[in-house]
Scaffold this active site. Structure first.
Site, short mmCIF file in Angstrom:
data_model
loop_
_atom_site.label_atom_id
_atom_site.label_comp_id
_atom_site.label_asym_id
_atom_site.label_seq_id
_atom_site.Cartn_x
_atom_site.Cartn_y
_atom_site.Cartn_z
N CYS A 2 45.81 42.87 49.71
CA CYS A 2 46.24 43.69 50.93
C CYS A 2 46.05 45.17 50.76
CB CYS A 2 47.50 43.44 51.46
SG CYS A 2 48.27 41.77 51.58
N ARG A 27 40.10 44.67 46.40
CA ARG A 27 41.32 44.23 46.15
C ARG A 27 41.71 42.79 46.36
NH1 ARG A 27 45.26 48.77 46.02
NH2 ARG A 27 46.73 47.41 46.77
N TRP A 76 45.81 39.59 52.42
CA TRP A 76 45.80 38.51 51.49
C TRP A 76 46.78 37.51 51.87
CZ3 TRP A 76 48.21 36.53 46.78
CH2 TRP A 76 47.55 35.69 46.00
N ASN A 101 52.16 45.55 53.63
CA ASN A 101 51.82 45.04 52.35
C ASN A 101 53.00 44.56 51.73
OD1 ASN A 101 49.12 45.72 52.65
ND2 ASN A 101 49.24 47.22 50.93
N GLY A 102 53.17 43.61 50.83
CA GLY A 102 54.42 42.96 50.48
C GLY A 102 54.81 41.65 51.10
N GLU A 484 40.95 34.32 26.95
CA GLU A 484 40.32 35.01 28.09
C GLU A 484 39.14 34.38 28.42
OE1 GLU A 484 39.29 38.41 30.36
OE2 GLU A 484 41.01 37.27 29.72
N LYS A 488 38.10 33.62 32.54
CA LYS A 488 36.93 34.03 33.23
C LYS A 488 36.05 32.97 33.85
CE LYS A 488 37.62 38.45 32.79
NZ LYS A 488 38.99 37.91 33.05
N GLU A 491 38.02 31.75 36.91
CA GLU A 491 37.99 32.68 37.85
C GLU A 491 36.77 32.66 38.42
OE1 GLU A 491 41.12 36.27 36.74
OE2 GLU A 491 39.23 36.24 35.53
N HIS A 507 46.32 17.89 18.25
CA HIS A 507 47.61 17.51 18.73
C HIS A 507 47.35 17.21 20.49
CE1 HIS A 507 49.79 18.51 15.35
NE2 HIS A 507 48.70 19.26 15.02
N LYS A 606 42.62 41.54 43.32
CA LYS A 606 42.54 42.63 42.30
C LYS A 606 43.99 43.08 41.94
CE LYS A 606 40.41 45.30 39.29
NZ LYS A 606 39.92 44.54 38.11
#
Length: 611
Positions: A2, A27, A76, A101-102, A484, A488, A491, A507, A606
């Site tokens: 947002c 963002r 968003w 926003n929020g 990581e 990626k 994402e 396991h 973001k």
């Protein structure tokens, strides 16, 4: 997530608002809108579109709106689907226009109360409550400033909001709690935004609003009140931004550019922080020596990619410093009751410095008994930096791609420096610090060598593009790197990928391995290499296809079912920093082949400024 932009000027503000929205696209958002007060009668001219800012721009080109006071927003979705009626701004009775926003946690109760007062709701959002609540209070005495002040006293949750009103065409009223907001100062015009980047074309002078601040901006005046409703003066700061940070240059995507910026980012991060043989302590702040002298344990709190950087640091600190290091996901830590011993340093890691869960954890740290707080952050004006005792900037430059790349490697470099400073006070030998400093100086060139593998990794990506799942393996320092790398891939390409410690194969994960499951292993030459080699033989024995990232000393060879990518030889301590780069490239090229939105993956943002 947002974005808010607002402007009051003696000229048409529509171009200012639209360019601001375009600069906030990184963002993450699903819709965009603009609300401008008409010069003639103050009527609210509202335009909203689901999709990209360019769709809103095209709409306004066909049917322009103009005025000297307006607000704009990229949304968003949190409450309500990505629909035009849920996009911001929201209005009430043609009198009040709001962007927010929020999250308003008590919106349901407020909504019911306002419906009893005769207000009709046109959206599914929590934000529309704000427009009607402000209108309700404004109708009582006609004062917009007082109406906003009274409305926010009713709110539970986090918010940054900006409000314009038909009856007050010369001002914007804004406030923030738990979500960032800045004021931009211009010449005979002033601005509001959720990020300084939105306003860089029109000003480099900013006021960073504090928690609970209420502000009224006019073209020639800025007035601020604090949480206690006292008139206050906040400092004006000058924020320099390199415009090349926000330009893709010759690259196809921002993320691609940011991956290839990593050698220079490492140089920038280390510059002025390392001497010939020692870390320069003052880089962490004037209290650094005092705090580090008393540090006996470390707690690191972060989210997402930053959490994986913290996980690498745990290995470094426990092995080379010899003190306990606890690593926590911020959204879990904030709801725990941790036992805090004496001399505990609390460290947060956040690219934006506004990550809601990380910031909430930081705010409760002093009450839990931590010795001091330190943040590693990429934004010097952020809440994390302002509210921490010590701060170290990442020097990564503006990161536009939603999936973090260069900020991650900068975080790791800064965590190496922290490890060396703490180790100096415990069991680390001076010779080890001097050796590591020498190795750090080689790091940018080693990163450059790793990135030179781009063409071969692009070819490798063709073997992943049609897959639905992937497994990433690592041991020790390489385990967080595997996590990581998997993050990626999922994402960017939307391929399901999981990272595991290689020793955990038996396991559970080994049950997933077949000839359709690519298995990526990060395996530099270190004390665990023989163990990793044995683990990977288990994968081959079950028909799994292996892709191994290793250096020349590792005993892997290309053959049926195994592809080896040779990386430069790196000092063991620093291998996570170099080995993550080819995993970033792999995820990037797979995403390009699949045609996904590399810079703005679906459903992601973001800066995650809500819980």
């Amino acid at each position: 997530m947002c974005g808010i932009v607002g402007a009051v000027a003696d000229r048409n503000v529509s171009p200012i608002l639209l360019e601001g929205l375009q600069r906030l696209e990184y963002r993450g958002y699903d819709s965009a809108g603009i609300g401008i007060l008409a010069d003639a009668d103050g009527a609210i001219q509202l335009r909203r579109r689901v999709g990209k800012v360019r769709d809103l721009v095209a709409d306004l080109a066909a049917a322009p709106v103009a005025g000297r006071n307006g607000i704009a927003h990229t949304r968003w979705a949190t409450h309500g689907r990505p629909l035009e009626e849920n996009a911001h701004p929201h209005q009430s009775n043609g009198r009040i226009c709001v962007v927010h926003n929020g999250i308003i946690e008590n919106f349901a109760a407020l909504r019911s109360e306002l419906m009893e007062q005769g207000y009709a709701f046109a959206s599914e959002t929590d934000s529309e409550v704000l427009a009607h609540l402000i209108d309700f209070h404004c109708a009582e005495n006609g004062a917009l400033l007082d109406a906003v002040r009274r409305a926010v006293q009713r709110l539970d949750g986090s918010y940054a909001l900006a409000v314009v009103a038909r009856e007050h065409p010369d001002s914007i009223v804004a406030t923030r709690v738990g979500s960032p907001l800045v004021v931009g100062k211009g010449l005979d015009e002033n601005y509001i935004a959720s990020d300084v980047l939105a306003l860089k074309p029109v000003t480099d002078r900013f006021i960073i609003l504090e928690e609970g601040d209420l502000v009224e901006i006019k073209a020639d005046d800025i007035s601020i009140w604090n949480l206690e409703d006292e008139s206050v003066v906040r400092a004006t700061i000058k924020v320099e931004t390199d415009f090349s940070d926000t330009d893709k240059g010759s690259y196809r995507h921002h993320m691609q550019k940011e991956i290839f910026e990593q050698p220079q980012v490492l140089r920038n991060t280390l510059a002025g922080r390392i001497g010939r043989q020692r870390v320069l302590e003052h880089a962490f702040g004037v209290r650094a020596a005092e705090v580090f002298d008393q540090t006996r344990t470390v707690t690191i709190v972060a989210c997402g990619t930053s959490f994986y950087a913290a996980s690498v640091a745990r290995y470094w600190i426990e092995e080379h410093v010899g003190i306990p290091c606890q690593v926590e996901i911020a959204s879990e830590f904030r709801y725990r009751n941790p036992v805090v011993g004496s001399g505990a340093l609390f460290v947060t890691i956040s690219q934006s410095g506004e990550t809601a869960d990380t910031l909430a954890a930081l705010r409760i740290a002093p009450s839990l008994g931590y010795l001091a707080t330190l943040t590693l952050c990429n934004v010097p004006t952020s809440s994390c930096v302002r509210e921490s005792d010590l701060a170290l900037m990442l020097q990564a430059g503006t990161e536009i791609g939603v999936a973090s790349t260069k900020a991650f490697t900068a975080q790791l470099a800064d965590l190496v420096l922290l490890t060396l400073l703490l180790g100096r006070r415990h069991r680390m030998a001076p010779a080890f610090e001097a050796e590591t400093i020498a190795n750090l100086r080689e790091l940018p060139n080693q990163m450059k060598q790793a990135l030179a593998l781009d063409a071969s990794i692009a070819a490798l990506a063709e073997k992943f593009a049609h897959r639905h799942h992937a497994l990433y393996l690592g041991r020790g320092l390489m385990y967080p790197v595997a996590l990581e790398g998997a993050l990626k891939l999922k994402e960017l390409s939307y391929i399901h990928a999981e990272g595991y410690p290689a020793g955990e194969l038996k396991h559970g994960p080994l049950a997933l391995v077949d000839d359709d499951m690519p298995v990526v292993a990060v395996a530099p030459s270190n004390d665990l290499l023989k163990k990793v080699y044995s683990n990977l033989q288990e994968v081959r024995a079950r028909g799994g296809e292996l892709y191994v990232f290793a250096d020349a000393d590792a005993p892997f060879e290309d053959g049926p079912g195994i592809t080896v990518v040779r990386l430069p030889k790196v000092a063991p301590l620093l291998t996570p920093i170099v080995y993550v780069a080819p995993l970033q490239l792999l995820a990037y090229h797979v995403a390009v082949l699949k045609g996904t939105d590399v810079d703005q993956p679906r459903n992601l943002a973001k800066s995650v400024t809500v819980e």
